[in-house]
Design a protein around this motif. Structure first.
Motif: not given
Lengths: 117, 114
Positions: A34, A36, A43-44, A46, A103, A106, A108-109, B34, B36, B44, B46, B49, B90, B100-102, B104-105
């Protein structure tokens, strides 16, 4: 385990040039990656979702011709910002889900800070 | 459409005090939720969750969160703050249809006062 790296960590470029950002899963194979974008104090958001060997799926409002995503292998995805302009300046973050895992997690980098002059 | 609201962009607590970071969500379907954490110059990570089952979820570093459907909340708590907890936190939501899409706040920066 489950480390994601990004390169470069920061980049400054001139308006009109293109910039490539790499996202690598260092110790696992990624099923999905993904991208972002994060604005200051926001916020992040997508931008797109990509799977190895497939075309990326872009979120509404994201220009696919401007933000080119290539997912050539199970460990590498690249984001190319084409003809960058100052409004493209932002913090770009990638993430990946691990092959064999659910799934819903995630990894993150650390992000790439892009500044376009 | 889903959304996440984190009340307080900046929270300061004294070392040893209770940490409470608030998160409210809106979702048309039962959500996955979630938390983070992001340390400076790092990705980020985790914390915890909630997907299904027990509504009180325990995470890493002594954090926990409780899913309250009636309040559409998923607040993050830790009984005793440590200096190492200073970071950006977050809250995120995804729907439970294997998406899978998140979403975020906007994040809460936690500062620990010595």
């Amino acid at each position: 385990g489950a480390v994601v790296s990004q390169h470069p960590s920061w980049v400054i470029c001139k308006s009109g040039t293109s910039v490539k950002i790499e996202c690598r899963s260092l110790d696992f194979q990624a099923t999905t990656m993904f991208w972002y974008r994060q604005f200051p104090k926001q916020s992040l958001m997508l931008m797109a979702t990509s799977n190895e060997g497939s075309k990326a799926t872009y979120e509404q409002g994201v220009e696919k011709d401007k933000f080119l995503i290539n997912h050539a292998s199970l460990t590498l995805s690249t984001l190319t910002v084409t003809s960058a302009h100052p409004e493209d300046s932002s913090f770009y973050i990638c993430s990946a889900t691990r092959l064999g895992e659910g799934t819903d997690t995630q990894y993150f980098g650390p992000g790439t800070r892009l500044t376009v002059l | 459409a889903q959304s996440v609201t984190q009340l307080g962009s900046h929270v300061s607590v004294s070392e040893g005090a209770l940490v409470l970071l608030r998160c409210n969500y809106s979702s048309s379907v039962p959500p996955y939720l979630f938390w983070y954490v992001q340390y400076p110059n790092q990705g980020l990570q985790l914390l915890l969750k909630y997907t299904t089952g027990a509504t009180l979820v325990k995470g890493i570093n002594g954090f926990e969160a409780e899913f309250k459907k009636s309040e559409t909340s998923f607040h993050l708590t830790k009984p005793s703050a440590h200096m190492s907890d200073a970071a950006e936190y977050f809250c995120a939501v995804s729907d439970d249809f294997g998406n899978e899409k998140l979403t975020f706040g906007t994040g809460t920066r936690l500062t620990i006062i010595p």
